[in-house]
Design a protein around this motif. Structure first.
Motif, PDB file in Angstrom:
ATOM      1  N   SER A  60     -18.041   6.197 -79.341  1.00  0.00           N
ATOM      2  CA  SER A  60     -17.476   6.919 -78.203  1.00  0.00           C
ATOM      3  C   SER A  60     -18.423   7.069 -77.021  1.00  0.00           C
ATOM      4  O   SER A  60     -17.974   7.098 -75.869  1.00  0.00           O
ATOM      5  CB  SER A  60     -17.033   8.325 -78.643  1.00  0.00           C
ATOM      6  N   TYR A  96      -8.337   2.915 -77.620  1.00  0.00           N
ATOM      7  CA  TYR A  96      -7.388   3.577 -78.510  1.00  0.00           C
ATOM      8  C   TYR A  96      -7.684   3.349 -79.988  1.00  0.00           C
ATOM      9  O   TYR A  96      -7.218   4.114 -80.837  1.00  0.00           O
ATOM     10  CB  TYR A  96      -5.957   3.164 -78.152  1.00  0.00           C
ATOM     11  N   ILE A  99      -9.936   6.284 -80.502  1.00  0.00           N
ATOM     12  CA  ILE A  99      -9.132   7.506 -80.409  1.00  0.00           C
ATOM     13  C   ILE A  99      -8.322   7.702 -81.683  1.00  0.00           C
ATOM     14  O   ILE A  99      -8.163   8.834 -82.171  1.00  0.00           O
ATOM     15  CB  ILE A  99      -8.223   7.444 -79.164  1.00  0.00           C
ATOM     16  N   ARG A 100      -7.814   6.632 -82.269  1.00  0.00           N
ATOM     17  CA  ARG A 100      -7.071   6.747 -83.519  1.00  0.00           C
ATOM     18  C   ARG A 100      -7.961   7.332 -84.623  1.00  0.00           C
ATOM     19  O   ARG A 100      -7.538   8.218 -85.392  1.00  0.00           O
ATOM     20  CB  ARG A 100      -6.531   5.387 -83.956  1.00  0.00           C
ATOM     21  N   LEU A 102     -10.604   9.185 -84.187  1.00  0.00           N
ATOM     22  CA  LEU A 102     -10.854  10.586 -83.855  1.00  0.00           C
ATOM     23  C   LEU A 102      -9.664  11.449 -84.235  1.00  0.00           C
ATOM     24  O   LEU A 102      -9.824  12.567 -84.750  1.00  0.00           O
ATOM     25  CB  LEU A 102     -11.159  10.721 -82.361  1.00  0.00           C
ATOM     26  N   ASN A 103      -8.461  10.948 -83.986  1.00  0.00           N
ATOM     27  CA  ASN A 103      -7.268  11.706 -84.351  1.00  0.00           C
ATOM     28  C   ASN A 103      -7.167  11.895 -85.864  1.00  0.00           C
ATOM     29  O   ASN A 103      -6.748  12.961 -86.346  1.00  0.00           O
ATOM     30  CB  ASN A 103      -6.018  11.008 -83.822  1.00  0.00           C
ATOM     31  N   LYS A 127     -13.265  16.617 -80.777  1.00  0.00           N
ATOM     32  CA  LYS A 127     -12.415  16.820 -79.595  1.00  0.00           C
ATOM     33  C   LYS A 127     -13.187  16.536 -78.311  1.00  0.00           C
ATOM     34  O   LYS A 127     -12.616  16.019 -77.340  1.00  0.00           O
ATOM     35  CB  LYS A 127     -11.849  18.242 -79.592  1.00  0.00           C
ATOM     36  N   ARG A 130     -13.170  12.790 -77.980  1.00  0.00           N
ATOM     37  CA  ARG A 130     -11.858  12.328 -77.517  1.00  0.00           C
ATOM     38  C   ARG A 130     -11.688  12.591 -76.031  1.00  0.00           C
ATOM     39  O   ARG A 130     -11.190  11.723 -75.288  1.00  0.00           O
ATOM     40  CB  ARG A 130     -10.751  13.023 -78.319  1.00  0.00           C
ATOM     41  N   TYR A 134     -11.023   9.778 -73.099  1.00  0.00           N
ATOM     42  CA  TYR A 134      -9.857   9.870 -72.223  1.00  0.00           C
ATOM     43  C   TYR A 134     -10.279   9.994 -70.765  1.00  0.00           C
ATOM     44  O   TYR A 134      -9.641   9.431 -69.868  1.00  0.00           O
ATOM     45  CB  TYR A 134      -8.970  11.055 -72.631  1.00  0.00           C
ATOM     46  N   LYS A 148      -2.038  12.156 -79.753  1.00  0.00           N
ATOM     47  CA  LYS A 148      -2.757  13.203 -80.466  1.00  0.00           C
ATOM     48  C   LYS A 148      -2.762  12.991 -81.976  1.00  0.00           C
ATOM     49  O   LYS A 148      -3.500  13.679 -82.686  1.00  0.00           O
ATOM     50  CB  LYS A 148      -2.134  14.565 -80.170  1.00  0.00           C
ATOM     51  N   ASP A 174      -8.933  19.915 -74.553  1.00  0.00           N
ATOM     52  CA  ASP A 174      -9.872  19.520 -75.606  1.00  0.00           C
ATOM     53  C   ASP A 174     -11.250  20.129 -75.378  1.00  0.00           C
ATOM     54  O   ASP A 174     -11.921  20.569 -76.318  1.00  0.00           O
ATOM     55  CB  ASP A 174      -9.982  17.995 -75.671  1.00  0.00           C
TER      56      ASP A 174
END
Length: 584
Positions: A60, A96, A99-100, A102-103, A127, A130, A134, A148, A174
């Motif tokens: 990240s 993404y 992000i997936r 992280l989710n 968070k 993320r 973003y 999310k 977040d």
């Protein structure tokens, strides 16, 4: 193995970013790849949960200095040509996949058996990550799909873009949730983890962008968002001051002393596991390195931007110092000598005491000479190198520098405060920031105590002064291009410009073709001084375009066609043939 150093833990667990907890041996014994969806029970184990999160830190956050980012702006020598950005090339950021993951982490950790305090802390860090991803995506494209939950193969994957306003709200949410569950400041073995100081500083950056002309072209400096940006950055500064952060006395030490008081968000270097974050081998002159080097070469425009020692511009007739192009290095802002390496300047690379850097043909190593093509004319030279952030003591070629990369440092928070203060009627705070920055730099205060600044500046003049100061303070730290983009200054600062360097054309009155053995031996002994040479401002030699092309369409990049073809619900930005408005 308790209380391992934040960075050592990640090295031992074969991940990238530093984090320090206990019992990493359990993770090393696992056959499963924790970068994929974890097996049952992983998030019931603190060490394994931290290892999964550590991997997400590495995916990240930036892994190094932004080498050659200044090529896109007016810092270094690259040329942005007419096809630098198209609908399917360059400036692509679509994270993404991370992000997936992280989710997965954010949604699964609360259902596990860890202690509640551990759960909230881990989710808070995730968070923030993320929000960080973003935000960068938002800066690139404007509004993007907000997801999310961890999408599975049976979920609807063709998600439309959310508005830019919705994305900012999501990011701020977040950050607010992250801050509430984090300690004020990590230090020692935990340095490098996200804490409240990081969140507050980053929120100031986010809200500065939200208020900026990039997202508010119809009302760039009087929109409703500037007040929130000012409040966020003012709060951040107050919090940082109370927790031991501040400007470091020595400018050069900011980049070479790990964990100093100016470092708010750092990517930790560790020898031997994570070294050369600066890219020392890519920045040094080729004579002291290997392969294609000489990155971040300053151009003449940046060299000229540094003020004189009294803080006055080189063109200001009221300066106590007379500027002369043939001795351009004399009596300059001390940051000049700490950043710019010019012909004949001290540059003690590889532990060579007294070493000077030469760039004149037949005097310098041919690998370093400006105007003498070794690797083809496309391998431009500017006549300058930079020493900023380099570990000069390393032997050639350097491979082991473990200096950190400071993604956020205290000076950025000050500049963010100065900008937002200026746009909200608090220009006295803006002036105080510039004075503090210049005082730390070593500029002389002058009889009026303004360190060369003009008194009583208008709002527009202060805006320009802030950007001019940040240009030199943050040279090669990946700020300039994005600052000009954020202020929508491509047309006036970048588009259509040519880039120049400074060629040493004579030594003791002799041209390169007249250089004699004495000149060569004096260069080898480092006794030739900068004043022994004559100089000519020279346009850079390249095999490609010589004119910068940076149109207004670059204020928001296009969604790559590959992504639109995969998801027809993604609408393209207006400037790139679509219908989506990326502004607020």
């Amino acid at each position: 193995m308790k209380n391992l150093k934040f960075s050592l833990y990640i090295l031992l667990c074969t991940f990238i970013i530093a984090i320090g907890f206990s019992s990493c041996s359990k993770v090393l014994d696992k056959a499963e790849n924790l970068s994929q969806y974890p097996p049952d029970g992983v998030f019931n184990d603190l060490a394994q949960s931290n290892a999964y999160l550590a991997n997400l830190y590495g995916s990240s956050l930036p892994n190094s200095w932004p080498l050659n980012d200044g090529n896109s702006a007016d810092e270094s020598g690259g040329i942005t040509g007419p096809d630098a950005i198209t609908v399917n090339s360059s400036r692509i950021f679509w994270p993404y996949d991370v992000i997936r993951k992280l989710n997965i982490f954010i949604n699964t950790i609360p259902t596990g058996t860890l202690a509640d305090a551990n759960k909230s802390n881990l989710v808070a860090q995730a968070k923030f990550l993320r929000a960080f991803l973003y935000f960068k995506t938002l800066v690139y494209y404007g509004g993007v799909p907000i997801i999310k939950e961890a999408q599975g193969i049976n979920d609807e994957l063709k998600v439309p873009r959310n508005s830019t306003a919705e994305c900012f709200t999501f990011i701020e949410g977040d950050l607010n949730e992250a801050e509430a569950a984090l300690p004020p400041k990590y230090s020692g073995n935990d340095r490098g983890r996200i804490d409240q100081a990081t969140v507050k500083a980053f929120r100031g950056r986010v809200l500065l962008y939200k208020a900026s002309p990039q997202f508010n072209s119809a009302n760039p400096y009087d929109n409703q968002y500037w007040a929130a940006a000012y409040q966020a950055n003012s709060d951040a500064k107050t919090f940082l001051d109370a927790n031991g952060y501040g400007l470091l006395d020595n400018y050069s030490n900011v980049f070479t002393v790990k964990g100093n008081q100016e470092c708010i968000m750092s990517v930790i270097g560790l020898n031997p596991g994570k070294v050369n974050l600066r890219g020392d081998d890519a920045v040094r002159p080729l004579s002291e390195s290997k392969n294609a080097t000489g990155g971040d070469q300053p151009i003449w425009a940046l060299v000229q931007a540094y003020p004189m020692l009294d803080g006055k511009k080189i063109t200001d007739p009221t300066s106590a110092y007379t500027y002369n192009e043939q001795s351009f290095w004399l009596n300059r802002d001390p940051r000049f000598a700490q950043t710019i390496v010019y012909n004949g300047a001290p540059f003690a690379l590889s532990g060579k005491a007294g070493r000077r850097q030469y760039t004149m043909k037949n005097v310098a190593s041919s690998l370093d000479a400006f105007g003498f093509a070794i690797q083809g004319e496309s391998a431009y030279r500017t006549g300058f190198f930079t020493s900023k952030g380099l570990n000069l003591a390393l032997p050639a070629p350097p491979t082991t520098s473990d200096y950190d990369w400071n993604e956020i440092r205290y000076a950025e928070v000050l500049f963010n405060l100065a900008e937002s203060a200026n746009e909200t009627g608090h220009s006295n705070e803006s002036q105080a920031v510039l004075i503090a920055i210049r005082k730390r730099a070593g500029i002389l205060p002058g009889s009026d105590g303004l360190y060369g600044l003009k008194g009583g500046m208008s709002r527009a003049e202060m805006r320009t002064a802030i950007l001019d100061e940040k240009y030199v303070e943050f040279a090669f730290e990946g700020k300039r291009y994005w600052d000009l983009r954020r202020h929508r200054l491509f047309a006036t600062k970048l588009n259509g410009i040519h880039k120049y360097g400074m060629m040493a054309t004579t030594v003791n009155g002799r041209t390169a073709d007249q250089v004699n053995p004495t000149d060569i031996s004096n260069a080898a002994a480092y006794t030739l001084l900068p004043e022994n040479f004559g100089y000519t401002v020279t346009e850079l030699i390249t095999s490609g375009p010589t004119t910068m092309v940076v149109p207004d369409t670059y204020y928001f990049f296009p969604i790559p066609l590959d992504y639109i073809n995969q998801n027809p619900n993604l609408k393209q930005n207006i400037a790139w043939g679509g219908t989506f408005n990326p502004e607020l």
